[in-house]
Design a protein around this motif. Structure first.
Motif, PDB file in Angstrom:
ATOM      1  N   TRP A 163      42.322  13.232  46.454  1.00 18.17           N
ATOM      2  CA  TRP A 163      41.429  14.064  45.646  1.00 18.17           C
ATOM      3  C   TRP A 163      42.108  15.369  45.239  1.00 18.17           C
ATOM      4  N   THR A 164      42.785  16.004  46.186  1.00 18.68           N
ATOM      5  CA  THR A 164      43.346  17.341  45.961  1.00 18.68           C
ATOM      6  C   THR A 164      44.811  17.322  45.566  1.00 18.68           C
ATOM      7  N   ALA A 165      45.391  16.131  45.426  1.00 17.90           N
ATOM      8  CA  ALA A 165      46.822  15.989  45.093  1.00 17.90           C
ATOM      9  C   ALA A 165      47.686  16.707  46.118  1.00 17.90           C
ATOM     10  N   SER A 166      47.347  16.531  47.392  1.00 19.96           N
ATOM     11  CA  SER A 166      48.119  17.142  48.479  1.00 19.96           C
ATOM     12  C   SER A 166      49.128  16.131  49.014  1.00 19.96           C
ATOM     13  N   GLY A 167      50.346  16.214  48.530  1.00 21.18           N
ATOM     14  CA  GLY A 167      51.392  15.307  48.974  1.00 21.18           C
ATOM     15  C   GLY A 167      51.408  13.972  48.265  1.00 21.18           C
ATOM     16  N   VAL A 168      50.405  13.697  47.452  1.00 18.68           N
ATOM     17  CA  VAL A 168      50.340  12.458  46.675  1.00 18.68           C
ATOM     18  C   VAL A 168      49.812  12.779  45.273  1.00 18.68           C
ATOM     19  N   ARG A 169      49.941  11.805  44.393  1.00 18.61           N
ATOM     20  CA  ARG A 169      49.404  11.980  43.035  1.00 18.61           C
ATOM     21  C   ARG A 169      47.874  11.958  43.074  1.00 18.61           C
ATOM     22  N   ARG A 170      47.248  12.829  42.295  1.00 18.91           N
ATOM     23  CA  ARG A 170      45.788  12.854  42.247  1.00 18.91           C
ATOM     24  C   ARG A 170      45.258  11.523  41.727  1.00 18.91           C
TER      25      ARG A 170
END
Length: 303
Positions: A163-170
């Motif tokens: 959801w937050t694009a933390s370490g991965v694509r949103r």
């Protein structure tokens, strides 16, 4: 929480194994008092699984008054004897008492023996430390492994990362999928987040359905129900639902709801109060100005 222990122990004497099975059968048949007497007898003879059962019974008060001190004593004896389930139960007791360091020591001992609840606990604890340090790349494989092993918490965190694009694509779709798995696994706290994701994805009807399930985050769930109906009035279940939700969220202390309520009163919506009351409510928001500036629409703090 300690789990209902597995009632076998490699290397225990055959006759004790038979008596242990009989004691477990008594417990499962509802004769908790009889089972406890049998477990006590076996524990005195050195049966670590029986000690673990006593710890479990005393911790949860099964057929006897709960006694965490005695539960601790029996869990400790079995844990020292190397019983993985007891080590996990002892770790849970210590963690509940605030002794995190000792709890971690025991749960890692159980995890080293392959006891799956402890393995999951250790994986989640390691991942949490990585997340706190924003080491998302390191946390990701740990979380994925824990999720594959059935960790609802890991699915919740993976949902948040997507959801937050933390370490991965949103990816809202992946986020919803992870959150749904977490919800099905007992993490009903994510209902509000599923609702918000559906709202962001352009599905207000589904969003509202999930937000109404958000009883674990009731303050912001109320606010978000209000926000959805404000944008989509046709979704209200009755004509007054928008006003009712706003009042409830404001009364619960949600700063954004209190702001909207104050503005409504100042604009002359007398069903909420007078303009003077609105002005007073507006000035009353100044202690919460930081929360408003931070734009924290998920704030769950009361007043």
């Amino acid at each position: 929480m300690p789990e209902n222990p597995i009632s076998s122990n490699e290397g225990s004497q055959p006759d004790l194994d038979q008596e242990l099975e009989a004691a477990v059968s008594l417990y499962e048949a509802g004769d908790e008092a009889g089972a406890r007497l049998s477990f006590e007898k076996l524990a005195e003879l050195g049966s670590a699984p029986a000690m673990t059962w006593l710890g479990y019974i005393l911790y949860f008060g099964r057929g006897v008054a709960a006694d965490k001190a005695e539960a601790h004593r029996w869990y400790s004896k079995a844990a020292v004897a190397g019983h993985a389930e007891a080590q996990h139960g002892l770790a849970a007791l210590l963690d509940e008492a605030g002794d995190r360091e000792e709890a971690e020591r025991w749960v890692r001992k159980a995890a080293d023996q392959g006891y799956q609840p402890s393995v999951s606990w250790v994986s989640e604890a390691d991942a949490y430390k990585m997340l706190k340090d924003k080491r998302f790349d390191e946390a990701l494989p740990v979380l994925r492994s824990a999720a594959e092993a059935g960790s609802a918490w890991a699915h919740e965190v993976l949902g948040w990362m997507c959801w937050t694009a933390s370490g991965v694509r949103r990816d809202y779709g992946q986020a919803i999928e992870h959150y749904r798995t977490a919800y099905d696994g007992g993490r009903d706290i994510v209902a509000r987040d599923i609702g918000r994701l559906h709202l962001n994805s352009g599905h207000p009807e589904i969003a509202l359905e999930w937000l109404r399930k958000g009883i674990r985050k009731p303050i912001s769930s109320l606010y978000w129900q209000y926000a959805v109906i404000k944008r989509h009035p046709h979704l209200a279940r009755h004509p007054d639902e928008l006003d009712v939700l706003l009042k409830q969220a404001a009364a619960a202390g949600h700063a954004f709801a209190r702001r909207d309520l104050a503005l409504r009163m100042m604009k002359g919506h007398r069903q909420f109060g007078t303009r003077l009351q609105g002005l007073c409510a507006w000035f009353g928001l100044f202690p919460y100005i930081l929360r408003l500036v931070r734009n924290d629409e998920n704030d769950e703090r009361l007043k």
